[in-house]
Design an enzyme around this catalytic site. Structure first.
Site, mmCIF file in Angstrom:
data_model
loop_
_atom_site.group_PDB
_atom_site.id
_atom_site.type_symbol
_atom_site.label_atom_id
_atom_site.label_comp_id
_atom_site.label_asym_id
_atom_site.label_seq_id
_atom_site.Cartn_x
_atom_site.Cartn_y
_atom_site.Cartn_z
ATOM 1 N N ASP A 126 -35.782 -44.365 28.984
ATOM 2 C CA ASP A 126 -36.883 -44.067 29.921
ATOM 3 C C ASP A 126 -37.991 -45.125 29.788
ATOM 4 O O ASP A 126 -39.072 -44.848 29.285
ATOM 5 C CB ASP A 126 -37.407 -42.645 29.598
ATOM 6 N N HIS A 175 -44.887 -0.351 59.877
ATOM 7 C CA HIS A 175 -44.270 -1.359 59.002
ATOM 8 C C HIS A 175 -42.768 -1.097 58.911
ATOM 9 O O HIS A 175 -42.329 0.044 59.045
ATOM 10 C CB HIS A 175 -44.904 -1.280 57.595
ATOM 11 N N GLY A 176 -41.999 -2.115 58.644
ATOM 12 C CA GLY A 176 -40.564 -1.941 58.385
ATOM 13 C C GLY A 176 -40.376 -1.165 57.085
ATOM 14 O O GLY A 176 -41.204 -1.291 56.175
ATOM 15 N N ASP A 177 -39.287 -0.392 56.985
ATOM 16 C CA ASP A 177 -39.139 0.446 55.785
ATOM 17 C C ASP A 177 -38.593 -0.341 54.585
ATOM 18 O O ASP A 177 -38.368 0.222 53.521
ATOM 19 C CB ASP A 177 -38.259 1.682 56.069
ATOM 20 N N ASP A 178 -38.441 -1.669 54.750
ATOM 21 C CA ASP A 178 -37.944 -2.483 53.630
ATOM 22 C C ASP A 178 -38.921 -2.499 52.452
ATOM 23 O O ASP A 178 -38.511 -2.649 51.311
ATOM 24 C CB ASP A 178 -37.676 -3.926 54.090
ATOM 25 N N ILE A 238 -30.777 -8.583 61.571
ATOM 26 C CA ILE A 238 -31.582 -9.812 61.663
ATOM 27 C C ILE A 238 -32.883 -9.616 60.884
ATOM 28 O O ILE A 238 -33.591 -8.636 61.071
ATOM 29 C CB ILE A 238 -31.846 -10.241 63.131
ATOM 30 N N GLN A 294 -43.262 -5.527 47.691
ATOM 31 C CA GLN A 294 -44.505 -5.154 48.390
ATOM 32 C C GLN A 294 -44.837 -3.666 48.266
ATOM 33 O O GLN A 294 -45.774 -3.174 48.895
ATOM 34 C CB GLN A 294 -44.384 -5.553 49.852
ATOM 35 N N ALA A 330 -44.777 -13.518 60.677
ATOM 36 C CA ALA A 330 -44.263 -14.012 61.966
ATOM 37 C C ALA A 330 -44.122 -15.525 62.011
ATOM 38 O O ALA A 330 -44.571 -16.176 62.949
ATOM 39 C CB ALA A 330 -45.143 -13.509 63.114
ATOM 40 N N TYR A 346 -53.818 -4.845 52.251
ATOM 41 C CA TYR A 346 -54.253 -4.466 53.605
ATOM 42 C C TYR A 346 -55.671 -3.870 53.611
ATOM 43 O O TYR A 346 -56.210 -3.529 54.655
ATOM 44 C CB TYR A 346 -53.296 -3.408 54.181
HETATM 45 C C1 SPV Z 1 -40.561 -37.227 32.924
HETATM 46 O O1 SPV Z 1 -40.007 -36.145 33.174
HETATM 47 O O2 SPV Z 1 -39.948 -38.303 32.961
HETATM 48 C C2 SPV Z 1 -41.975 -37.255 32.563
HETATM 49 C C3 SPV Z 1 -42.558 -36.109 31.881
HETATM 50 O O3 SPV Z 1 -42.601 -38.266 32.780
HETATM 51 S S1 SPV Z 1 -42.448 -36.426 30.183
HETATM 52 O O4 SPV Z 1 -41.046 -36.695 29.867
HETATM 53 O O5 SPV Z 1 -42.950 -35.269 29.489
HETATM 54 O O6 SPV Z 1 -43.258 -37.598 29.896
HETATM 55 MG MG MG Z 2 -41.421 -39.902 33.212
#
Ligand code: SPV
Ligand code: MG
Length: 433
Positions: A205, A89-92, A125, A98, A10, A75
């Site tokens: 990097d 319960h809904g029959d889904d 819905i 589940q 809910a 449950y």
């Molecule tokens: C990146 O995704 O840039 C990371 C993870 O730092 S790794 O490349 O494994 O260092």
């Molecule tokens: Mg990184």
């Protein structure tokens, strides 16, 4: 008066729920077993509204006599305590993931003569439709930011996919698969990788792409998605700079930042000691964590400390010592990294860390140790698994092959089977027609 039990999450109450409760109330006095966030997390559905808020709504419905927590997706406990005459319960659930809980309910009811009443699932819905409509509307900055903590608290393991632009963001948002046990699974959130964001900008990097450029990528991703994002901030830079990074990330709606305990010119961890990389002192790095934590404004934002001891072959003891020191300094979690194919050192670290710390979130990035499943990570106490670079690594060879095919054949006809159909790309993004 007969006892009737109805279990539900809910989160987003709609006419389908009301119909079930109305039908249930015709049979007797209705007790709602309201799924806790954790119980919902077990079936891959973490509510947006927390338990207390959902309870307030349900207990004020005229069809409902009482609301009790259902603490697991099974449950069993509530049935044994309550011994309801009926479960509605809904029959889904006859045919979805589940089903196993349904089978268990039938067995338990049989023991004392209770009855399962299944009501036709409202096809016009249902939760899925409501959630899909909501995600089209987007999400507020604060709600996205806070979502990661909720997911970590509620789910056995949180699955994160690398994204480097809005299109890969849409894959993280929409990819859906049914696993062997019939569960429908999706990714929980996104990773802004320094490696793939740099690579997609044609840069190495090495922290050469500045925070502003990284945030531009994230803003583009956020325009097209609703899931939470974890930001790879490399070393975090100088503590004085990290303070501003935290502020900018929070303002954008990023949920967590991960900083790694290296200093000097950062190189990608997967190089290990093949290149010169220096680990920061525990003292300096703890200071940086503290600066980051005191810079944040919301209580939900997370600063996660990444330990490079295994990458730099400084040993398990050093890795553990640092993990505990970083948590003591205020880190909201730790990420342990390894570049070995064999997951043994990662498993050893997590096991030893969990012997002393049962609650701090642990993050892993299984690029090298890729044989371990998310379920296996969950079992040893890992909370977040990041698939850190796969979208870009998948895209590049596909593009290169098509480019080469056009060169070789002097036309694109031969490359066509390796490309998405034009009709498909025209309709990929809603609203283009
Ligand atoms: C990146 O995704 O840039 C990371 C993870 O730092 S790794 O490349 O494994 O260092
Ligand atoms: Mg990184």
């Amino acid at each position: 008066m007969k006892k009737v039990y109805v279990a539900m999450i809910a989160d987003l109450l709609h006419a389908g729920h009301i119909n079930i409760l109305k039908e249930a109330s015709k049979l007797g006095s209705v007790t709602v077993g309201l799924f806790t966030d954790k119980a919902a997390g077990e079936i891959d559905d973490v509510p947006y509204l927390d338990y207390e808020k959902r309870k307030e709504v349900i207990e004020n419905l005229k069809f409902v006599e009482d609301v009790i927590p259902q603490a697991t997706s099974s449950y069993k406990e509530n049935i044994e305590n309550l011994k309801p005459d009926f479960i509605v319960h809904g029959d889904d659930w006859v045919n979805n993931s589940q089903r196993k809980y349904r089978d268990e309910v039938i067995e338990l009811l049989k023991e004392y003569g209770g009855k399962l009443i299944e009501i036709e699932y409202s096809k016009d819905i249902n939760d899925l439709q409501v959630k899909e409509t909501m995600s089209k509307l987007g999400i507020s900055t604060g709600a996205r930011l806070g979502r990661l903590r909720k997911l970590i608290n509620a789910k056995p393991v949180v699955k994160i996919l690398e994204v480097h632009n809005a299109l890969s963001g849409l894959i993280a948002e929409n990819a859906k698969e049914t696993t062997e046990d019939g569960s429908e699974v999706t990714f929980d959130g996104m990773w802004s990788s320094s490696l793939t964001d740099s690579t997609s900008k044609g840069k190495p990097d090495i922290e050469a792409v500045d925070t502003t450029a990284r945030l531009t990528t994230i803003n583009e991703i956020f325009e097209a998605t609703t899931k939470p994002l974890i930001y790879d901030a490399d070393t975090g830079g100088k503590p004085e700079h990290f303070e501003f990074t935290v502020r900018s990330l929070e303002r954008t709606g990023v949920s967590a930042v991960i900083i790694e305990d290296k200093t000097g010119l950062k190189k990608n961890s997967l190089f290990g000691n093949d290149v010169k990389q220096t680990q920061d002192s525990i003292e300096n790095f703890c200071h940086k964590i503290k600066v980051g934590k005191s810079a944040q404004i919301t209580k939900e934002f997370m600063v996660i400390a990444r330990i490079e001891s295994l990458i730099l072959e400084a040993g398990m003891d050093d890795a553990l010592k640092r993990a505990f020191a970083y948590v003591d300094a205020g880190a909201d979690g730790v990420m342990i990294h390894s570049r070995l194919k064999d997951p043994a050192e990662i498993i050893e670290f997590v096991t030893k860390f969990r012997e002393k710390d049962s609650h701090s979130p642990v993050v892993v990035v299984p690029t090298s140790f890729n044989s371990v499943t998310t379920d296996e990570f969950a079992k040893i106490g890992v909370n977040v698994v990041i698939y850190a670079n796969h979208m870009l690594r998948a895209a590049y060879p596909g593009m290169m092959n098509v480019a080469k095919s056009i060169l070789k054949n002097k036309r694109s006809k031969e490359a066509e089977p390796d490309c998405m159909a034009i009709k498909e790309i025209l309709e990929l993004i809603p609203g283009t027609k």
